[in-house]
Write an enzyme that holds these catalytic residues in place. Structure first.
Site, mmCIF file in Angstrom:
data_model
loop_
_atom_site.group_PDB
_atom_site.id
_atom_site.type_symbol
_atom_site.label_atom_id
_atom_site.label_comp_id
_atom_site.label_asym_id
_atom_site.label_seq_id
_atom_site.Cartn_x
_atom_site.Cartn_y
_atom_site.Cartn_z
ATOM 1 N N GLU A 173 -11.930 -28.694 -10.683
ATOM 2 C CA GLU A 173 -12.376 -29.760 -11.500
ATOM 3 C C GLU A 173 -12.632 -27.840 -12.795
ATOM 4 O O GLU A 173 -13.509 -28.036 -12.833
ATOM 5 C CB GLU A 173 -13.978 -30.372 -11.767
ATOM 6 C CG GLU A 173 -13.418 -31.428 -12.803
ATOM 7 C CD GLU A 173 -14.771 -31.298 -13.299
ATOM 8 O OE1 GLU A 173 -15.147 -30.839 -15.215
ATOM 9 O OE2 GLU A 173 -15.436 -31.937 -13.158
ATOM 10 N N CYS B 108 -17.196 -30.803 -19.865
ATOM 11 C CA CYS B 108 -16.517 -30.581 -19.684
ATOM 12 C C CYS B 108 -15.364 -31.868 -20.751
ATOM 13 O O CYS B 108 -13.928 -31.624 -20.707
ATOM 14 C CB CYS B 108 -15.399 -30.323 -19.207
ATOM 15 S SG CYS B 108 -16.456 -31.256 -17.712
#
Length: 476
Positions: free
Chosen positions: A252, A286
């Site tokens: 990720e 993020c």
């Protein structure tokens, strides 16, 4: 937790003091707050050996035994909340609200995993030979290398180790050098909850030693799978090395989340969610919104509401929010300067404001951003957001997808059909209609597309990442 002023690593359930140490600094003061043991390549190999040795017994534990440990861990995280929050604030500069969110979400993750552990099952499919039967089993991979970053340390650190452990794997946890005490607390909670020694081992190291240690861990024959959450640049290196050793990985990585504001949107709602989605934890998430694509018909009104929402949510009175370090502040200031030099304007904020430290920066909204500006494609990972006008669905889709990233996105419209139509075209792992781009829910699989990575955390899909199937056939 520490001896002689040095934070130890954790190998085989015991404090482990390597020969080397490194400094951990506070973002508040930029001063050293403690030292941490710095692992060597040999120390990392030792942690892997211990994890490999513990695998044989841990993989044979029952789902109910693992479930009970997880439920106890969730309870302990709640009872140790103030201690855990202090670690996170000291090492990462997190505000109380962000730290509370981290603890609450982490507790939900651990509880959710606990409930799902007993539901994982194999199958008994028919075969082409009526006299032969087959069993499809699910088994753990083995030793897992888990690497997590500093920005949401309890959420990202816990999920990196909890999903593999829940499925019978053992773990070497490579903690962020920016918050080792915070991540060590995760390990301590699980041990206090009854996790056997050797199942979860934690190392940290001097940043200069990262390439050698990470490469050695990926190459180690006992390590069977890797998960990494962090920057895309480092993720590419991890993926390349994992591929060279034919080892699967869950990644990720970075994001450049777009939010599309259509002309029929509830502009007050959109402004509120874009303010939160852009500047939560100073934009150091993020999933934070980095590009706001607003329909030209409502652009002026929306931008006024957005500036007001940011001012109300993040008032200018008092000290500016803290970023992890000076480099993060300078990166965002440079992106804004580059944009204004090429014709953009500042809708809100001022990068030239003198703050009480170089680690602080207030939210900045940059209007009139075009594709020639660095901020258009570069992940800022900080308190800056771009506003771009659009006039058609095709234009919105093009600009939203005009990035190497594809983690998450948002759409604001009162027409659900339009929202679903746009969502189907967006190249992201998640799309949130009439809600901010920052969204983490334990029942929903989480991960990205393109340079935002591959594989999934959360939900039953996230658990399945940490088992592989084995077919067993037999004659009746």
């Amino acid at each position: 937790m520490a001896t002689s002023g040095v934070l130890p690593l954790v190998i085989n359930g015991q404090d482990y003091f390597p020969d080397k140490t490194f400094d951990v600094k506070s973002p508040y003061t930029d001063q050293v707050i403690h030292k941490c043991g710095g692992a060597s390549v040999a120390d990392a190999a030792r942690a892997v050996d211990v994890a490999a040795g513990s695998l044989k017994s841990w993989r044979k534990t029952t789902p109910q035994e693992r479930r009970d440990i997880f439920l106890k861990a969730a309870q302990l995280m709640g009872s140790r909340r103030d201690e855990l929050i202090k670690h996170m604030a000291d090492e990462t500069g997190a505000a109380r609200g962000w730290a509370d969110f981290n603890i609450n979400t982490t507790i939900d993750i651990v509880k959710d995993i606990a409930g799902r552990i007993p539901t994982v099952e194999g199958s008994f499919p028919p075969t082409i030979d009526r006299n032969r039967s087959a069993i499809v089993m699910r088994e753990p991979y083995g030793v897992v290398l888990s690497i997590a970053p500093w920005n949401a340390p309890y959420i990202l650190g816990t999920r990196s180790v909890a999903y593999p452990i829940a499925m019978g794997n053992t773990v070497v946890f490579k903690a962020s050098e920016l918050c080792p005490k915070t991540m060590r607390a995760i390990v301590d909670v699980f041990h206090q909850a009854g996790l056997p020694n050797g199942v979860l081992n934690m190392i940290a190291h001097d940043p200069a030693d990262a390439p050698a240690i990470t490469s050695s861990l990926i190459a180690n024959p006992h390590v069977k799978k890797i998960n990494f959450t962090g920057s895309t640049s480092v993720g590419r290196i991890i993926a390349k090395q994992a591929g060279e050793h034919l080892k699967p990985a869950v990644l990720e990585l970075g994001g450049k989340a777009p939010a599309i504001i259509w002309e029929d949107a509830d502009l007050d709602l959109a402004a509120k969610h874009c303010a939160l989605g852009s500047f939560m934890h100073s934009g150091q998430v993020c999933m934070c919104t980095e590009k706001i694509l607003v329909h030209k018909a409502v652009s002026d009104v929306f931008q006024q509401k957005l500036a007001a929402a940011v001012a109300n949510t993040f008032p200018v009175d008092g000290d500016a929010p803290i970023l992890i370090n000076t480099a993060a502040v300078q990166k965002n200031k440079q992106l804004v300067s580059n944009a204004t030099e090429r014709g953009a304007t500042i809708l809100h904020g001022n990068i030239h404001t003198q703050e009480i430290s170089h680690n602080r920066l207030r939210p900045v909204i940059v209007s009139g951003v075009t594709s020639e500006m660095d901020i258009y494609k570069t992940e800022s990972f900080g308190p800056t957001v771009s506003v771009i006008e659009i006039e058609s669905e095709e234009e919105a889709i093009h600009i939203a997808n005009d990035t190497e990233y594809g983690l998450t996105s948002a759409i604001f419209t009162e027409d659900l059909r339009r929202g679903l139509r746009l969502a189907a075209e967006l190249e992201t792992g998640a799309v949130h209609i009439n809600s901010m781009s920052v969204h983490d829910e334990t029942s929903l699989p989480h991960g990205g597309t393109k340079s935002s990575g591959y594989g999934r955390f959360n939900s039953s899909i996230g658990l399945a990442e940490w088992t592989r199937t084995k077919n067993i056939t037999f004659d009746q």
